[in-house]
Design an enzyme around this catalytic site. Structure first.
Site, PDB file in Angstrom:
ATOM      1  N   ASP A  15      33.397  26.077  49.829  1.00 39.32           N
ATOM      2  CA  ASP A  15      33.364  25.357  51.097  1.00 39.32           C
ATOM      3  C   ASP A  15      34.735  25.367  51.752  1.00 39.32           C
ATOM      4  O   ASP A  15      35.747  25.710  51.134  1.00 39.32           O
ATOM      5  CB  ASP A  15      32.856  23.919  50.877  1.00 39.32           C
ATOM      6  CG  ASP A  15      33.694  23.164  49.862  1.00 39.32           C
ATOM      7  OD1 ASP A  15      34.893  22.964  50.131  1.00 39.32           O
ATOM      8  OD2 ASP A  15      33.163  22.772  48.800  1.00 39.32           O
ATOM      9  N   GLU A  34      34.606  57.564  34.737  1.00 37.24           N
ATOM     10  CA  GLU A  34      34.540  56.237  35.369  1.00 37.24           C
ATOM     11  C   GLU A  34      35.946  55.710  35.647  1.00 37.24           C
ATOM     12  O   GLU A  34      36.211  55.111  36.685  1.00 37.24           O
ATOM     13  CB  GLU A  34      33.762  55.260  34.482  1.00 37.24           C
ATOM     14  CG  GLU A  34      32.256  55.494  34.523  1.00 37.24           C
ATOM     15  CD  GLU A  34      31.509  54.649  33.490  1.00 37.24           C
ATOM     16  OE1 GLU A  34      30.372  54.255  33.771  1.00 37.24           O
ATOM     17  OE2 GLU A  34      32.054  54.399  32.393  1.00 37.24           O
TER      18      GLU A  34
END
Ligand code: GLA
Length: 727
Positions: A531, A611
């Site tokens: 928030d 990777e």
């Protein structure tokens, strides 16, 4: 001046670059709301109409006039007991038990700059960027005064609202309900857009028509919650991403909140944003004040996309603070999904070495490094380094990590205590629980009573002691359960839930002042306290415990309505994903996580050579795009809850550069082509797509769209960079 008061008709007008907010003190001294919307000239007093409405009472001062009723008139700060039967912004219980507060105008002040709020986060701005209006209202019987605060940020199209409630009377009163913003609309049909969810699936988009009756969302969990985010949009029926009127209400607070939208008997709409009234009953002694957390208002007649861009700018530039507000964030690797509780000092150093080789900037030692913490059943509160587990002191560990060339960050969860901890054994009354009742457990832990200063101070000292042991450059501040059975041995019961949040803010304020160079990342089981209040202290927040790229595009989509990408903690994790079992390619995971504060959550040891090479490239790519993603304007280009694909983009403020990102969510045989319409580009400019070298007019990309390649394979992802070229 963005704020004008006309003495003649007692009208206040607040103006931003594109919007206007107007209110009026009427003959009885009531503060009525007149208008909020697109900037338009003149006074809106003519909108007020007066008819005799049955069962809508009239204030005594109206005398014989039955056409005046607060039940019908639009108001700025409606209270109960005044003949308005809609939901109230304020409920005061007087010392005699009555519930009434009849607020009348008592004066105003206009000030340069933006007001601040003691103990609470709030939007800030320089004296050149903002003005403040304070309107004083008074109840002549109880002598309760309310100072309504309005902050006007001209360039940002932002108006903030807050209220200070002051007991100016002889007797104590109790605040039973307090909102900081009320928006009354005389006409119009609105939808409420809200963001619901659950742990590991936060902020799903929901659009609900506001019908007769009341529709509300909120939190009673002590934190703003995974379940409903404290931000809503009221959108006119026909408002879309690109068109139409919409109003945002964003609460700058991290605890219990309540947002209500109500369509009344005459089809008028009222929306309120404020503190939840459950578990809240705040006593105010004589001359004491209560501050209601701020709501950030914004409106746009150009749809949801424009509204989001405005909120992003406001949060980035006027709410986030500190060294990392505008500077690049370290690419980090976090030990959680790599090792969970199963690590020692060597594991951390191993991660650091790999991180350095791969081009990452930081290793974060997550949960499990302190006290007796082999799993999540014990140890919280005992903030002492478990040197036995680490095999060295924290200082040594940090030095070793730094020697590999990367920074060191650490996880803490200061608000919590395990029953199996020395802290709990010594201070059982420091945990929030009701005497005589067995406590509710969450993740087998209890919550410390942060409304009490001595509890906070004790933990603060322990945490500082940890941080002072070495070169800690990042903290992940976690909170892994909801508050429940509320009681405090020191604080009056109706205050605890609010004072708790202010206690957390107080701790964070002290911490950020003492360690201004440490980057703080908020977390609450992922996005349970994602928030605007937390963003005042933590410029980034772990967005969700769900790191699955496909779920994440939906979570990040919902998150993007209010919050800037720079605040969204997003990591690439291993496959099959630990939360869903799904496997998306490394490229897809990278494209999704790059739309945030980027990092990794996996064990590099388990990666193949290919990777690793891809990750090196990914990090270089992220760093190349970071400025654009974090400071550019962000646009949603599809709705991943409905469409075949998720598409979004960032455009630099000068519109010279743009990054288009796409994830295919659906693939079918003989697949149709998707054309993504871009936004925010300069219509007449020519843009080169840097991968292919092909050139397009901005207008073409925005009006006709850009064809996304059709390729086989699930969840393929693409990034296309566009640069403006000279004609
Ligand atoms: C929460 C966080 C995770 C991790 C764990 C550690 O769930 O969201 O990222 O830090 O706690 O216990």
């Amino acid at each position: 001046m963005a704020i004008i008061f006309q003495e003649r008709n007692r009208i206040f007008t607040l103006t931003t670059e594109h919007t206007l907010y107007q209110m009026k003190v009427d003959d009885f001294g009531f503060l009525l709301h007149l208008y909020y919307g697109k900037k338009a000239p003149g006074d809106f007093e003519y909108l007020l109409t007066y008819y005799d409405r049955g069962f809508s009472g009239n204030p005594y001062d109206a005398g014989e006039d039955r056409t005046y009723s607060l039940d019908v008139l639009p108001q700025e700060y409606p209270g109960i007991g005044t003949g308005d039967y809609r939901s109230s912004a304020l409920i005061i219980r007087n010392h005699d038990g009555t519930q009434c507060c009849d607020l009348r105008y008592a004066g105003y002040e206009i000030k340069k700059g933006k007001y601040g709020l003691p103990g609470l986060p709030a939007v800030y701005a320089s004296d050149e960027e903002a003005d403040t209006l304070e309107i004083l209202l008074k109840d002549s019987v109880s002598h309760v005064r309310v100072k309504l605060l309005y902050g006007v940020l001209w360039k940002e199209d932002i108006i903030t609202r807050s209220a200070v409630i002051i007991n100016g009377g002889e007797y104590p009163v109790t605040v039973e309900k307090a909102a900081s913003a009320c928006l009354d609309f005389l006409s119009g049909e609105y939808d409420m857009i809200s963001f619901y969810g659950r742990h590991a699936m936060e902020r799903s988009f929901q659009r609900t028509p506001i019908a007769h009756g009341s529709f509300g969302i909120g939190s009673r969990r002590g934190a703003s919650s995974h379940q409903y985010n404290p931000g809503v949009v009221l959108a006119e029926k026909d408002a879309t991403e690109d068109h139409g009127m919409c109003y945002g209400m964003l609460f700058v607070y991290s605890g219990n909140f309540m947002c209500e939208a109500e369509k009344d008997q005459y089809g008028q709409t009222r929306a309120l944003m404020g503190l939840h009234s459950d578990l809240f009953s705040y006593p105010l002694e004589k001359e004491k004040e209560f501050v209601v957390p701020e709501t950030i208002l914004c409106c746009s007649d150009s749809g949801l996309g424009d509204l989001s861009v405005k909120y992003h700018r406001c949060i980035r530039e006027h709410l986030c603070r500190g060294r990392y507000r505008n500077s690049p964030r370290p690419v980090l690797i976090n030990s959680w999904e790599a090792a969970y509780f199963d690590f020692n000092g060597e594991t951390v150093c191993g991660l650091a070495k790999e991180a350095a080789e791969l081009g990452m900037d930081m290793v974060v030692m997550d949960d499990g490094w302190f006290g007796k913490r082999g799993d999540d059943n014990s140890g919280l509160g005992d903030w002492h380094v478990n040197e036995e587990k680490l095999g060295c002191t924290l200082s040594e560990l940090i030095r070793k990590v730094n020697d590999t060339g990367v920074k060191f960050g650490i996880w803490i969860e200061p608000e919590m205590v395990s029953e199996d901890s020395n802290l709990y054994r010594e201070h059982p009354d420091w945990a929030i629980q009701i005497p005589g009742r067995a406590p509710v457990r969450g993740r087998n832990q209890l919550v410390l009573d942060f409304s009490r200063e001595e509890v906070r101070d004790y933990i603060y000292e322990l945490i500082c002691d940890i941080l002072d042991q070495g070169n800690v450059e990042y903290i992940k501040w976690d909170m892994n359960r909801s508050l429940s059975d509320i009681y405090s041995s020191k604080t009056s019961q109706g205050k605890v839930i609010y004072d708790y949040v202010l206690g957390v803010y107080d701790f964070l304020e002290k911490l950020t002042n003492r360690y201004p160079d440490i980057l703080l990342e908020g977390c609450c089981g992922g996005g349970g306290r994602f928030d605007a209040g937390m963003m005042y202290y933590t410029p980034q927040i772990w967005c969700s415990d769900n790191t699955d790229a496909v779920d994440r595009v939906r979570i990040q989509y919902g998150t993007s309505f209010f919050y800037p990408m720079s605040a969204v903690g997003a990591h690439v994790s291993a496959v099959p994903n630990h939360q869903t079992g799904r496997s998306a390619s490394l490229n897809t995971r990278g494209v999704v996580a790059m739309t945030g504060a980027f990092g990794y959550e996996l064990s590099p040891e388990k990666l193949t050579k290919e990777e690793k090479e891809e990750i090196k490239k990914q990090i270089r790519q992220y760093k190349y795009y970071e400025g654009l993603i974090h400071t550019g304007d962000y646009y949603r280009l599809s709705n991943p809850f409905q469409d075949n694909l998720a598409a979004w983009m960032s455009v630099s403020e000068d519109a010279d550069r743009a990054l288009l990102s796409v994830v295919m969510l659906e693939i079918h045989g003989n697949m149709t082509v998707n054309y993504v319409k871009m936004k925010g580009l300069e219509a007449d400019a020519i843009y080169e797509e840097m991968g292919s070298g092909k050139r397009y007019y901005g207008m073409a990309l925005m009006e006709a769209g850009f064809p996304v390649p059709v390729e086989m394979g699930e969840y393929r992802a693409y990034q296309f960079e566009f640069q403006r070229k000279k004609l």
